[in-house]
Design a protein around this motif. Structure first.
Motif, mmCIF file in Angstrom:
data_model
loop_
_atom_site.group_PDB
_atom_site.id
_atom_site.type_symbol
_atom_site.label_atom_id
_atom_site.label_comp_id
_atom_site.label_asym_id
_atom_site.label_seq_id
_atom_site.Cartn_x
_atom_site.Cartn_y
_atom_site.Cartn_z
ATOM 1 N N SER A 107 -4.299 -18.443 -3.809
ATOM 2 C CA SER A 107 -4.554 -18.914 -5.163
ATOM 3 C C SER A 107 -4.781 -17.702 -6.057
ATOM 4 N N GLY A 108 -4.779 -17.958 -7.368
ATOM 5 C CA GLY A 108 -5.085 -16.901 -8.314
ATOM 6 C C GLY A 108 -3.905 -16.304 -9.037
ATOM 7 N N GLY A 109 -2.705 -16.736 -8.698
ATOM 8 C CA GLY A 109 -1.543 -16.223 -9.401
ATOM 9 C C GLY A 109 -1.460 -16.765 -10.821
ATOM 10 N N GLY A 110 -0.522 -16.213 -11.584
ATOM 11 C CA GLY A 110 -0.350 -16.681 -12.947
ATOM 12 C C GLY A 110 0.456 -15.703 -13.764
ATOM 13 N N LEU A 111 0.418 -15.919 -15.066
ATOM 14 C CA LEU A 111 1.122 -15.076 -16.023
ATOM 15 C C LEU A 111 0.124 -14.117 -16.663
ATOM 16 N N VAL A 112 0.458 -12.848 -16.678
ATOM 17 C CA VAL A 112 -0.424 -11.839 -17.257
ATOM 18 C C VAL A 112 0.421 -10.808 -17.982
ATOM 19 N N GLN A 113 -0.146 -10.206 -19.010
ATOM 20 C CA GLN A 113 0.568 -9.184 -19.755
ATOM 21 C C GLN A 113 0.526 -7.854 -18.995
ATOM 22 N N PRO A 114 1.492 -6.999 -19.243
ATOM 23 C CA PRO A 114 1.457 -5.665 -18.627
ATOM 24 C C PRO A 114 0.133 -4.967 -18.938
ATOM 25 N N GLY A 124 -2.614 -5.841 -17.523
ATOM 26 C CA GLY A 124 -3.666 -6.799 -17.220
ATOM 27 C C GLY A 124 -4.021 -6.836 -15.744
ATOM 28 N N SER A 125 -4.914 -7.768 -15.399
ATOM 29 C CA SER A 125 -5.423 -7.872 -14.028
ATOM 30 C C SER A 125 -5.376 -9.311 -13.544
ATOM 31 N N LEU A 126 -5.261 -9.445 -12.242
ATOM 32 C CA LEU A 126 -5.381 -10.725 -11.564
ATOM 33 C C LEU A 126 -6.073 -10.498 -10.230
ATOM 34 N N ARG A 127 -6.758 -11.515 -9.754
ATOM 35 C CA ARG A 127 -7.311 -11.454 -8.408
ATOM 36 C C ARG A 127 -6.768 -12.619 -7.609
ATOM 37 N N LEU A 128 -6.055 -12.293 -6.553
ATOM 38 C CA LEU A 128 -5.546 -13.310 -5.638
ATOM 39 C C LEU A 128 -6.552 -13.556 -4.528
ATOM 40 N N SER A 129 -6.606 -14.803 -4.086
ATOM 41 C CA SER A 129 -7.466 -15.178 -2.973
ATOM 42 C C SER A 129 -6.624 -15.800 -1.874
ATOM 43 N N CYS A 130 -7.054 -15.591 -0.658
ATOM 44 C CA CYS A 130 -6.393 -16.190 0.504
ATOM 45 C C CYS A 130 -7.484 -16.772 1.390
ATOM 46 N N VAL A 132 -9.814 -13.552 1.944
ATOM 47 C CA VAL A 132 -9.379 -12.206 1.623
ATOM 48 C C VAL A 132 -8.906 -12.191 0.178
ATOM 49 N N TYR A 133 -9.178 -11.100 -0.504
ATOM 50 C CA TYR A 133 -8.842 -10.973 -1.915
ATOM 51 C C TYR A 133 -7.898 -9.797 -2.140
ATOM 52 N N LEU A 134 -7.114 -9.917 -3.183
ATOM 53 C CA LEU A 134 -6.302 -8.796 -3.644
ATOM 54 C C LEU A 134 -6.546 -8.653 -5.137
ATOM 55 N N GLN A 135 -7.329 -7.651 -5.493
ATOM 56 C CA GLN A 135 -7.576 -7.348 -6.902
ATOM 57 C C GLN A 135 -6.440 -6.473 -7.402
ATOM 58 N N MET A 136 -5.759 -6.955 -8.422
ATOM 59 C CA MET A 136 -4.595 -6.251 -8.948
ATOM 60 C C MET A 136 -4.879 -5.843 -10.384
ATOM 61 N N ASN A 137 -4.930 -4.544 -10.617
ATOM 62 C CA ASN A 137 -5.186 -3.998 -11.946
ATOM 63 C C ASN A 137 -3.973 -3.240 -12.458
ATOM 64 N N GLN A 165 2.674 -17.462 -7.325
ATOM 65 C CA GLN A 165 3.538 -16.722 -8.245
ATOM 66 C C GLN A 165 2.723 -15.816 -9.148
ATOM 67 N N VAL A 166 3.145 -14.579 -9.243
ATOM 68 C CA VAL A 166 2.572 -13.622 -10.193
ATOM 69 C C VAL A 166 3.687 -13.174 -11.124
ATOM 70 N N THR A 167 3.466 -13.352 -12.419
ATOM 71 C CA THR A 167 4.442 -12.937 -13.413
ATOM 72 C C THR A 167 3.769 -12.017 -14.413
ATOM 73 N N VAL A 168 4.321 -10.824 -14.547
ATOM 74 C CA VAL A 168 3.786 -9.836 -15.485
ATOM 75 C C VAL A 168 4.806 -9.665 -16.599
ATOM 76 N N SER A 169 4.450 -10.142 -17.762
ATOM 77 C CA SER A 169 5.406 -10.140 -18.871
ATOM 78 C C SER A 169 4.660 -10.243 -20.189
#
Length: 124
Positions: free
Chosen positions: A7-14, A16-22, A79-84, A119-123
């Motif tokens: 969980s935690g995916g989505g649309l984010v601007q370049p 930006g950050s997201l945190r995925l969870s598993c 488990v988490y994936l912090q994406m910055n 899904q992770v979309t960076v746009s």
């Protein structure tokens, strides 16, 4: 039977950050190493990061080093994936997987249980 749910995916601007969870279910103790993989349209699935069962060993694919951080909370079997500092080239479906160990080369063949992906979309 081990089941993984991302969980935690989505649309984010370049930038930006997201945190995925598993989250894992179907086990009483999470003794698996965990990996994050991603697959963009028309591309091969690639390993992004992994973490050992104890959490003391982590590895990252070169393009995400310094930007992504993997961690785990054993009390939650999560488990988490912090994406910055996300970039458009980070756009992909991200999958969580479980396997016996976290090695410097993150091969999908080393992981036997998989989630359905998020899904992770960076746009902009």
């Amino acid at each position: 039977q081990l089941q993984l749910v991302e969980s935690g995916g989505g649309l984010v601007q370049p930038g930006g950050s997201l945190r995925l969870s598993c989250s894992a279910s179907g086990l009483t103790f999470d003794y698996y190493a965990r990996g994050w993989f991603r697959q963009a349209p028309g591309e091969e699935r690639e390993g992004v990061s992994c973490i050992s069962s104890s959490g003391d060993i982590t590895h990252y694919e070169d393009s995400v080093k310094g930007r992504f951080t993997i961690s785990r909370d054993s009390t939650k079997n999560t488990v988490y994936l912090q994406m910055n500092t996300l970039k458009p080239e980070d756009s992909a479906i991200y999958y969580c997987a479980a396997g016996p160990s976290c090695l410097a080369t993150i091969w999908q063949e080393d992981f036997g249980s998989w989630g359905q992906g998020t899904q992770v979309t960076v746009s902009s």
